[in-house]
Write a protein that holds these residues in place. Structure first.
Motif, PDB file in Angstrom:
ATOM      1  N   VAL A 123       0.943  96.059  14.401  1.00 39.34           N
ATOM      2  CA  VAL A 123       1.841  94.915  14.231  1.00 39.34           C
ATOM      3  C   VAL A 123       2.516  94.964  12.861  1.00 39.34           C
ATOM      4  N   ASN A 124       1.972  95.738  11.932  1.00 46.57           N
ATOM      5  CA  ASN A 124       2.592  95.873  10.617  1.00 46.57           C
ATOM      6  C   ASN A 124       3.733  96.891  10.607  1.00 46.57           C
ATOM      7  N   ASP A 125       3.965  97.548  11.732  1.00 45.75           N
ATOM      8  CA  ASP A 125       5.086  98.483  11.844  1.00 45.75           C
ATOM      9  C   ASP A 125       6.378  97.695  12.020  1.00 45.75           C
ATOM     10  N   PRO A 126       7.471  98.056  11.294  1.00 49.91           N
ATOM     11  CA  PRO A 126       8.707  97.270  11.359  1.00 49.91           C
ATOM     12  C   PRO A 126       9.254  97.043  12.763  1.00 49.91           C
ATOM     13  N   VAL A 127       9.330  98.088  13.573  1.00 50.52           N
ATOM     14  CA  VAL A 127       9.855  97.917  14.926  1.00 50.52           C
ATOM     15  C   VAL A 127       8.980  96.944  15.708  1.00 50.52           C
ATOM     16  N   THR A 128       7.659  97.078  15.549  1.00 48.19           N
ATOM     17  CA  THR A 128       6.735  96.224  16.301  1.00 48.19           C
ATOM     18  C   THR A 128       6.787  94.785  15.825  1.00 48.19           C
ATOM     19  N   TYR A 129       6.769  94.552  14.516  1.00 51.02           N
ATOM     20  CA  TYR A 129       6.752  93.153  14.089  1.00 51.02           C
ATOM     21  C   TYR A 129       8.082  92.461  14.354  1.00 51.02           C
ATOM     22  N   LEU A 130       9.169  93.204  14.431  1.00 49.30           N
ATOM     23  CA  LEU A 130      10.429  92.586  14.841  1.00 49.30           C
ATOM     24  C   LEU A 130      10.381  92.209  16.319  1.00 49.30           C
ATOM     25  N   LEU A 131       9.831  93.105  17.142  1.00 49.87           N
ATOM     26  CA  LEU A 131       9.697  92.805  18.569  1.00 49.87           C
ATOM     27  C   LEU A 131       8.772  91.613  18.800  1.00 49.87           C
ATOM     28  N   VAL A 132       7.667  91.577  18.066  1.00 51.13           N
ATOM     29  CA  VAL A 132       6.708  90.473  18.203  1.00 51.13           C
ATOM     30  C   VAL A 132       7.370  89.149  17.831  1.00 51.13           C
ATOM     31  N   ALA A 133       8.104  89.133  16.716  1.00 51.08           N
ATOM     32  CA  ALA A 133       8.765  87.905  16.273  1.00 51.08           C
ATOM     33  C   ALA A 133       9.826  87.470  17.269  1.00 51.08           C
ATOM     34  N   CYS A 134      10.600  88.418  17.794  1.00 54.62           N
ATOM     35  CA  CYS A 134      11.652  88.080  18.747  1.00 54.62           C
ATOM     36  C   CYS A 134      11.072  87.602  20.075  1.00 54.62           C
ATOM     37  N   GLN A 135       9.954  88.193  20.483  1.00 57.14           N
ATOM     38  CA  GLN A 135       9.313  87.750  21.718  1.00 57.14           C
ATOM     39  C   GLN A 135       8.827  86.309  21.581  1.00 57.14           C
ATOM     40  N   PHE A 136       8.249  85.988  20.431  1.00 56.04           N
ATOM     41  CA  PHE A 136       7.828  84.622  20.132  1.00 56.04           C
ATOM     42  C   PHE A 136       9.035  83.689  20.173  1.00 56.04           C
ATOM     43  N   TRP A 137      10.116  84.108  19.559  1.00 59.13           N
ATOM     44  CA  TRP A 137      11.340  83.311  19.449  1.00 59.13           C
ATOM     45  C   TRP A 137      11.919  82.991  20.823  1.00 59.13           C
ATOM     46  N   THR A 138      12.000  83.999  21.675  1.00 58.19           N
ATOM     47  CA  THR A 138      12.598  83.783  22.994  1.00 58.19           C
ATOM     48  C   THR A 138      11.656  83.012  23.922  1.00 58.19           C
ATOM     49  N   ARG A 139      10.351  83.263  23.786  1.00 58.98           N
ATOM     50  CA  ARG A 139       9.386  82.556  24.644  1.00 58.98           C
ATOM     51  C   ARG A 139       9.431  81.059  24.394  1.00 58.98           C
ATOM     52  N   LEU A 140       9.625  80.656  23.153  1.00 55.44           N
ATOM     53  CA  LEU A 140       9.679  79.232  22.822  1.00 55.44           C
ATOM     54  C   LEU A 140      11.097  78.668  22.880  1.00 55.44           C
ATOM     55  N   LYS A 141      12.055  79.508  23.288  1.00 57.54           N
ATOM     56  CA  LYS A 141      13.446  79.074  23.465  1.00 57.54           C
ATOM     57  C   LYS A 141      14.017  78.433  22.195  1.00 57.54           C
ATOM     58  N   ILE A 142      13.776  79.122  21.082  1.00 58.27           N
ATOM     59  CA  ILE A 142      14.204  78.587  19.785  1.00 58.27           C
ATOM     60  C   ILE A 142      15.713  78.684  19.607  1.00 58.27           C
ATOM     61  N   ASN A 143      16.351  79.613  20.313  1.00 57.82           N
ATOM     62  CA  ASN A 143      17.805  79.762  20.163  1.00 57.82           C
ATOM     63  C   ASN A 143      18.554  78.463  20.428  1.00 57.82           C
ATOM     64  N   ALA A 144      18.083  77.694  21.381  1.00 56.09           N
ATOM     65  CA  ALA A 144      18.770  76.443  21.725  1.00 56.09           C
ATOM     66  C   ALA A 144      18.818  75.501  20.528  1.00 56.09           C
ATOM     67  N   HIS A 145      17.762  75.488  19.730  1.00 55.32           N
ATOM     68  CA  HIS A 145      17.720  74.620  18.556  1.00 55.32           C
ATOM     69  C   HIS A 145      18.539  75.212  17.413  1.00 55.32           C
ATOM     70  N   CYS A 146      18.654  76.537  17.386  1.00 56.68           N
ATOM     71  CA  CYS A 146      19.542  77.170  16.403  1.00 56.68           C
ATOM     72  C   CYS A 146      20.986  76.789  16.698  1.00 56.68           C
ATOM     73  N   ASP A 147      21.346  76.796  17.981  1.00 57.14           N
ATOM     74  CA  ASP A 147      22.713  76.446  18.369  1.00 57.14           C
ATOM     75  C   ASP A 147      23.057  75.026  17.934  1.00 57.14           C
ATOM     76  N   ALA A 148      22.058  74.154  17.901  1.00 55.52           N
ATOM     77  CA  ALA A 148      22.268  72.777  17.441  1.00 55.52           C
ATOM     78  C   ALA A 148      22.109  72.657  15.929  1.00 55.52           C
ATOM     79  N   ASP A 149      21.809  73.774  15.281  1.00 51.84           N
ATOM     80  CA  ASP A 149      21.588  73.830  13.828  1.00 51.84           C
ATOM     81  C   ASP A 149      20.513  72.823  13.399  1.00 51.84           C
ATOM     82  N   ASP A 150      19.442  72.775  14.186  1.00 53.69           N
ATOM     83  CA  ASP A 150      18.364  71.803  13.965  1.00 53.69           C
ATOM     84  C   ASP A 150      17.193  72.480  13.266  1.00 53.69           C
ATOM     85  N   LEU A 151      17.206  72.463  11.953  1.00 50.98           N
ATOM     86  CA  LEU A 151      16.154  73.120  11.173  1.00 50.98           C
ATOM     87  C   LEU A 151      14.794  72.504  11.438  1.00 50.98           C
TER      88      LEU A 151
END
Length: 258
Positions: free
Chosen positions: A125-153
């Motif tokens: 998980v400390n490998d750059p490709v892997t930790y980016l994939l892990v973070a993005c998988q977390f991001w998409t699973r929780l549907k965080i993009n929708a809150h980014c679109d609303a600029d809701d920090l």
């Protein structure tokens, strides 16, 4: 795709010294090549989405100084809610990655989703490709993009952190990220007779943009400086008129204003 590179990562976080500087440089260098394509592959592909992602991971990784929590993980030993049911699971599956993956159960579920054996090789998980994939998988699973679109920090932070810890730091990173990403996104707009304006630009063209926005009912100061207020008004206008709310004034935006 927003072409985030090593220069953007370096400009986002404060410089360090000594061993922290060495570690920070290594992390940013490792992220530089895969970051843009990995984010785009998970639909983290607009200026707002990228800015929020970078702000959160910069804070979570202590300014890109670590991809592994500083504690030894023994506090997680025996935590059945994390799936730590075997001796040594606490340290073995302690928090790792840009958004820290913690516990045997989470290593297993994320590894399965990515097709990686994170349980058998947790240090990967400390490998750059892997930790980016892990973070993005977390991001998409929780549907965080929708809150980014609303600029809701606040909403984004609660999903990443479980609360609002470090909100001031996250806001500072977000503000900086928006300023850094705006010219990258603007550079992708084809050249035309219309000026391309974005957060941080100044001059008479910005003053004209502010005047046009004011004519449409937005209380924007005509000071020739493209700041957060102008960007917010512009995004609202874009959304209202069916345009991509990227906060950038290009040919399509000027025509809509006219």
């Amino acid at each position: 795709m927003v072409l985030v590179d090593e220069a953007v990562l370096k400009a986002l976080v404060p410089g360090e010294s000594g061993l922290r500087a060495t570690r920070q440089a290594a992390i940013m260098a490792g992220m530089a090549a895969p970051v843009a394509s990995t984010l785009a592959g998970h639909s983290i592909d607009t200026p707002l989405r990228v800015a929020h992602f970078l702000a959160q991971v910069a804070h979570e990784s202590d300014g890109f100084c670590t991809t592994e929590e500083y504690s030894d993980g023994r506090a997680y030993e025996g935590r059945r809610d994390l799936g730590n049911v075997q001796p040594g699971d606490g340290p073995r599956y302690k928090g790792r990655g840009l958004i820290q993956l913690t516990g045997r159960m989470n290593y297993a579920s994320v590894g399965e989703a990515l097709g990686l054996d994170l349980v058998g090789d947790p240090l990967s998980v400390n490998d750059p490709v892997t930790y980016l994939l892990v973070a993005c998988q977390f991001w998409t699973r929780l549907k965080i993009n929708a809150h980014c679109d609303a600029d809701d920090l606040y909403a984004v932070t609660r999903l990443v952190n479980g609360g609002l810890n470090g909100l001031e730091s996250r806001l500072a990173y977000l503000t900086r990220a928006k300023t850094l990403i705006a010219p990258l996104a603007a550079s992708a707009i084809p050249a035309s007779n219309w000026p391309v304006l974005y957060r941080g630009t100044t001059g008479e063209a910005v003053a004209q943009l502010q005047q046009d926005l004011a004519a449409h009912g937005y209380p924007v100061a005509r000071d020739g400086s493209f700041g957060p207020g102008t960007e917010t008004a512009l995004r609202h206008f874009q959304s209202l008129h069916g345009l991509a709310p990227d906060g950038i004034a290009g040919p399509v935006l000027w025509e809509a204003l006219a």
